[in-house]
Design a protein around this motif. Structure first.
Motif, PDB file in Angstrom:
ATOM      1  N   VAL A  59       0.831  -1.204   0.000  1.00  0.00           N
ATOM      2  CA  VAL A  59       0.000   0.000   0.000  1.00  0.00           C
ATOM      3  C   VAL A  59       0.869   1.259   0.000  1.00  0.00           C
ATOM      4  CG1 VAL A  59      -1.671   1.316   1.350  1.00  0.00           C
ATOM      5  CG2 VAL A  59      -1.942  -1.153   1.108  1.00  0.00           C
ATOM      6  N   LEU A  60       1.876   1.292   0.859  1.00  0.00           N
ATOM      7  CA  LEU A  60       2.746   2.472   0.932  1.00  0.00           C
ATOM      8  C   LEU A  60       3.501   2.681  -0.380  1.00  0.00           C
ATOM      9  CD1 LEU A  60       4.180   2.148   4.551  1.00  0.00           C
ATOM     10  CD2 LEU A  60       2.297   3.569   3.752  1.00  0.00           C
ATOM     11  N   GLU A  61       3.962   1.593  -0.968  1.00  0.00           N
ATOM     12  CA  GLU A  61       4.669   1.726  -2.240  1.00  0.00           C
ATOM     13  C   GLU A  61       3.748   2.235  -3.335  1.00  0.00           C
ATOM     14  OE1 GLU A  61       7.730  -0.911  -5.023  1.00  0.00           O
ATOM     15  OE2 GLU A  61       6.726  -1.819  -3.298  1.00  0.00           O
ATOM     16  N   ALA A  62       2.482   1.811  -3.307  1.00  0.00           N
ATOM     17  CA  ALA A  62       1.525   2.303  -4.300  1.00  0.00           C
ATOM     18  C   ALA A  62       1.268   3.799  -4.124  1.00  0.00           C
ATOM     19  CB  ALA A  62       0.212   1.524  -4.181  1.00  0.00           C
ATOM     20  N   VAL A  63       1.196   4.264  -2.868  1.00  0.00           N
ATOM     21  CA  VAL A  63       0.981   5.692  -2.619  1.00  0.00           C
ATOM     22  C   VAL A  63       2.179   6.507  -3.106  1.00  0.00           C
ATOM     23  CG1 VAL A  63       0.653   7.431  -0.828  1.00  0.00           C
ATOM     24  CG2 VAL A  63      -0.556   5.246  -0.676  1.00  0.00           C
ATOM     25  N   ILE A  64       3.386   6.024  -2.814  1.00  0.00           N
ATOM     26  CA  ILE A  64       4.587   6.732  -3.255  1.00  0.00           C
ATOM     27  C   ILE A  64       4.652   6.767  -4.779  1.00  0.00           C
ATOM     28  CG2 ILE A  64       7.109   6.682  -3.265  1.00  0.00           C
ATOM     29  CD1 ILE A  64       6.994   5.466  -0.475  1.00  0.00           C
ATOM     30  N   ASP A  65       4.338   5.659  -5.423  1.00  0.00           N
ATOM     31  CA  ASP A  65       4.351   5.612  -6.889  1.00  0.00           C
ATOM     32  C   ASP A  65       3.315   6.561  -7.480  1.00  0.00           C
ATOM     33  OD1 ASP A  65       6.367   3.748  -6.811  1.00  0.00           O
ATOM     34  OD2 ASP A  65       5.038   2.021  -7.054  1.00  0.00           O
ATOM     35  N   ALA A  66       2.156   6.687  -6.824  1.00  0.00           N
ATOM     36  CA  ALA A  66       1.128   7.598  -7.320  1.00  0.00           C
ATOM     37  C   ALA A  66       1.598   9.049  -7.241  1.00  0.00           C
ATOM     38  CB  ALA A  66      -0.164   7.405  -6.525  1.00  0.00           C
ATOM     39  N   VAL A  67       2.243   9.411  -6.125  1.00  0.00           N
ATOM     40  CA  VAL A  67       2.760  10.780  -5.996  1.00  0.00           C
ATOM     41  C   VAL A  67       3.871  11.029  -7.015  1.00  0.00           C
ATOM     42  CG1 VAL A  67       3.882  12.408  -4.439  1.00  0.00           C
ATOM     43  CG2 VAL A  67       2.145  10.852  -3.560  1.00  0.00           C
TER      44      VAL A  67
ATOM     45  N   ALA B 163      15.804  13.632  -8.544  1.00  0.00           N
ATOM     46  CA  ALA B 163      16.042  13.326  -7.132  1.00  0.00           C
ATOM     47  C   ALA B 163      15.141  14.175  -6.233  1.00  0.00           C
ATOM     48  CB  ALA B 163      17.512  13.553  -6.783  1.00  0.00           C
ATOM     49  N   THR B 164      14.885  15.420  -6.630  1.00  0.00           N
ATOM     50  CA  THR B 164      14.012  16.284  -5.837  1.00  0.00           C
ATOM     51  C   THR B 164      12.586  15.770  -5.833  1.00  0.00           C
ATOM     52  OG1 THR B 164      15.400  18.214  -6.322  1.00  0.00           O
ATOM     53  CG2 THR B 164      13.153  18.637  -5.582  1.00  0.00           C
ATOM     54  N   THR B 165      12.093  15.329  -6.996  1.00  0.00           N
ATOM     55  CA  THR B 165      10.737  14.781  -7.038  1.00  0.00           C
ATOM     56  C   THR B 165      10.625  13.511  -6.207  1.00  0.00           C
ATOM     57  OG1 THR B 165      11.270  13.586  -9.104  1.00  0.00           O
ATOM     58  CG2 THR B 165      10.269  15.777  -9.299  1.00  0.00           C
ATOM     59  N   GLU B 166      11.664  12.695  -6.188  1.00  0.00           N
ATOM     60  CA  GLU B 166      11.638  11.484  -5.360  1.00  0.00           C
ATOM     61  C   GLU B 166      11.619  11.830  -3.877  1.00  0.00           C
ATOM     62  OE1 GLU B 166      14.079   8.598  -8.512  1.00  0.00           O
ATOM     63  OE2 GLU B 166      15.127   9.673  -6.910  1.00  0.00           O
ATOM     64  N   SER B 167      12.395  12.842  -3.491  1.00  0.00           N
ATOM     65  CA  SER B 167      12.359  13.280  -2.092  1.00  0.00           C
ATOM     66  C   SER B 167      11.012  13.906  -1.750  1.00  0.00           C
ATOM     67  CB  SER B 167      13.485  14.283  -1.828  1.00  0.00           C
ATOM     68  OG  SER B 167      14.750  13.669  -1.926  1.00  0.00           O
ATOM     69  N   LEU B 168      10.446  14.687  -2.676  1.00  0.00           N
ATOM     70  CA  LEU B 168       9.142  15.282  -2.438  1.00  0.00           C
ATOM     71  C   LEU B 168       8.060  14.216  -2.295  1.00  0.00           C
ATOM     72  CD1 LEU B 168       9.102  18.413  -4.781  1.00  0.00           C
ATOM     73  CD2 LEU B 168       9.034  18.383  -2.282  1.00  0.00           C
ATOM     74  N   ALA B 169       8.171  13.130  -3.070  1.00  0.00           N
ATOM     75  CA  ALA B 169       7.204  12.041  -2.934  1.00  0.00           C
ATOM     76  C   ALA B 169       7.268  11.431  -1.542  1.00  0.00           C
ATOM     77  CB  ALA B 169       7.469  10.974  -4.000  1.00  0.00           C
ATOM     78  N   LEU B 170       8.480  11.242  -1.038  1.00  0.00           N
ATOM     79  CA  LEU B 170       8.644  10.707   0.320  1.00  0.00           C
ATOM     80  C   LEU B 170       8.116  11.685   1.359  1.00  0.00           C
ATOM     81  CD1 LEU B 170       9.841   8.439   2.115  1.00  0.00           C
ATOM     82  CD2 LEU B 170      11.994   9.705   2.089  1.00  0.00           C
ATOM     83  N   ILE B 171       8.412  12.981   1.185  1.00  0.00           N
ATOM     84  CA  ILE B 171       7.989  13.998   2.152  1.00  0.00           C
ATOM     85  C   ILE B 171       6.471  14.147   2.158  1.00  0.00           C
ATOM     86  CG2 ILE B 171       8.079  16.461   2.667  1.00  0.00           C
ATOM     87  CD1 ILE B 171      10.956  16.415   1.547  1.00  0.00           C
ATOM     88  N   LEU B 172       5.873  14.215   0.972  1.00  0.00           N
ATOM     89  CA  LEU B 172       4.419  14.384   0.893  1.00  0.00           C
ATOM     90  C   LEU B 172       3.683  13.174   1.450  1.00  0.00           C
ATOM     91  CD1 LEU B 172       4.071  16.049  -2.623  1.00  0.00           C
ATOM     92  CD2 LEU B 172       3.916  17.142  -0.386  1.00  0.00           C
ATOM     93  N   THR B 173       4.168  11.972   1.133  1.00  0.00           N
ATOM     94  CA  THR B 173       3.522  10.769   1.665  1.00  0.00           C
ATOM     95  C   THR B 173       3.646  10.717   3.176  1.00  0.00           C
ATOM     96  OG1 THR B 173       4.114   9.617  -0.386  1.00  0.00           O
ATOM     97  CG2 THR B 173       3.378   8.271   1.459  1.00  0.00           C
ATOM     98  N   ALA B 174       4.837  11.029   3.694  1.00  0.00           N
ATOM     99  CA  ALA B 174       5.017  11.062   5.140  1.00  0.00           C
ATOM    100  C   ALA B 174       4.130  12.133   5.778  1.00  0.00           C
ATOM    101  CB  ALA B 174       6.483  11.314   5.487  1.00  0.00           C
ATOM    102  N   GLY B 175       4.000  13.282   5.126  1.00  0.00           N
ATOM    103  CA  GLY B 175       3.139  14.329   5.660  1.00  0.00           C
ATOM    104  C   GLY B 175       1.679  13.912   5.713  1.00  0.00           C
ATOM    105  N   ILE B 176       1.208  13.235   4.665  1.00  0.00           N
ATOM    106  CA  ILE B 176      -0.184  12.771   4.647  1.00  0.00           C
ATOM    107  C   ILE B 176      -0.433  11.760   5.766  1.00  0.00           C
ATOM    108  CG2 ILE B 176      -1.874  11.469   3.297  1.00  0.00           C
ATOM    109  CD1 ILE B 176      -0.616  12.705   0.782  1.00  0.00           C
ATOM    110  N   LEU B 177       0.490  10.803   5.911  1.00  0.00           N
ATOM    111  CA  LEU B 177       0.322   9.789   6.950  1.00  0.00           C
ATOM    112  C   LEU B 177       0.406  10.395   8.351  1.00  0.00           C
ATOM    113  CD1 LEU B 177       2.418   6.836   5.459  1.00  0.00           C
ATOM    114  CD2 LEU B 177      -0.068   7.040   5.555  1.00  0.00           C
ATOM    115  N   CYS B 178       1.391  11.278   8.563  1.00  0.00           N
ATOM    116  CA  CYS B 178       1.573  11.853   9.899  1.00  0.00           C
ATOM    117  C   CYS B 178       0.411  12.747  10.288  1.00  0.00           C
ATOM    118  CB  CYS B 178       2.884  12.641   9.947  1.00  0.00           C
ATOM    119  SG  CYS B 178       4.357  11.608   9.906  1.00  0.00           S
ATOM    120  N   MET B 179      -0.081  13.577   9.377  1.00  0.00           N
ATOM    121  CA  MET B 179      -1.215  14.433   9.714  1.00  0.00           C
ATOM    122  C   MET B 179      -2.496  13.613   9.833  1.00  0.00           C
ATOM    123  SD  MET B 179       0.144  17.336  10.121  1.00  0.00           S
ATOM    124  CE  MET B 179      -1.318  18.351  10.302  1.00  0.00           C
TER     125      MET B 179
END
Length: 295
Positions: free
Chosen positions: A36-44, A110-126
């Motif tokens: 599930v997490l990998e699918a969310v990251i791939d979508a972002v 590389a920036t888009t990959e980091s942004l995908a990680l940051i945005l996914t983490a932000g969605i989960l944490c909030m």
């Protein structure tokens, strides 16, 4: 003093036994969570890197969109978002120049990959932190039980999170995301708890006097009052997630942490300062996007 070490508490052995049991009995659950997490990251990533680099269907295939123009489209959309959030041409200029600098240095992917990680983490944490903070504010005993756990999550060295993440999820973006969420989650919980628990009693009593239900009081009184603290928690979530970029690269996560780790391994100061400057610029851009809401 040898008698003290002779009665050593086997903390490490107990932890290893717990991890072995979880890996043996909960392997299917961890695989499902990873999928599930990998699918969310791939979508972002699909949104940030659209259109993706696809193999041509035939020798005469010509792509409809020019991939070279795509980053400029994303930059323009982010500048528009900055105007919607801040209503300041200075912030828009700073955001645009920041992303153009990243493009100039050749770190867009590389920036888009980091942004995908940051945005996914932000969605989960909030998504987890705000409800937990609301529940803790309404139940003081629950918050007292949560406090030592939150302290442990924030004070435990972040590298320790990587060990169970690798054991349960392997290498890649998912263990980096899991370690990031564990490290960042206390911030939105504490800020939401602070905002809800400091709601003036007079406002709550007035809402109850007018017949407001607990849910109405939450949505119409407590959450509007706590909005600045919740947005400050969002800002901290984004910044703390960005600080985990380099650490996540140690477990195979793509992004801006990869060139930093490569520069460290090869003792390459040019590559290190170049990738570090890109991370700093990205942090400044994200902070300016949320600064007005934080105030």
């Amino acid at each position: 003093m040898d008698w003290i070490t002779q009665t050593k508490i086997p903390v490490g052995r107990y932890a290893k036994a717990a991890f072995d049991w979880m890996q043996a009995h909960l392997g299917g659950l961890f695989d499902a969570v990873a999928a599930v997490l990998e699918a969310v990251i791939d979508a972002v990533l699909l949104v940030l890197q659209w259109p993706p680099d696809l193999a041509p269907l035939s020798p005469d295939y010509q792509p409809v969109y020019a991939p070279a123009l795509h980053p400029l489209v994303i930059v323009a959309l982010v500048v528009v978002l900055a105007w919607v959030l801040q209503r300041s041409w200075k912030v828009c200029l700073l955001v645009g120049l920041g992303f153009l600098f990243i493009l100039n240095q050749g770190y867009w992917k590389a920036t888009t990959e980091s942004l995908a990680l940051i945005l996914t983490a932000g969605i989960l944490c909030m998504g987890l932190g705000v409800p937990l903070g609301i529940a803790a504010a309404h139940r003081p005993r629950l918050y007292r039980l949560m406090q030592p756990v939150l302290d442990l999550m924030q004070t435990l060295p972040t590298f320790v999170y990587l060990i169970p993440a690798i054991v349960f999820f392997g290498l890649g973006m998912v263990p980096g995301l899991v370690a990031t969420v564990i490290f960042v989650l206390p911030a939105p919980i504490r800020m939401t708890w602070l905002g809800i628990s400091t709601t003036p009693p007079a406002l709550a009593e007035a809402a109850e006097a007018f017949g407001a239900t607990p849910m109405q009081k939450l949505w119409k009184v407590e959450l509007p009052w706590a909005r600045p603290q919740i947005m400050a928690g969002l800002n901290q979530t984004i910044m703390l997630s960005l600080s985990m970029v380099v650490i996540a690269a140690l477990v195979g996560a793509n992004g801006l942490g990869v060139p930093v780790v490569r520069a460290l391994n090869s003792v390459n100061p040019a590559l290190g300062f170049e990738s570090g400057a890109v991370i700093v610029v990205l942090a400044i851009v994200l902070d300016r996007l949320l600064r007005k809401a934080r105030k």
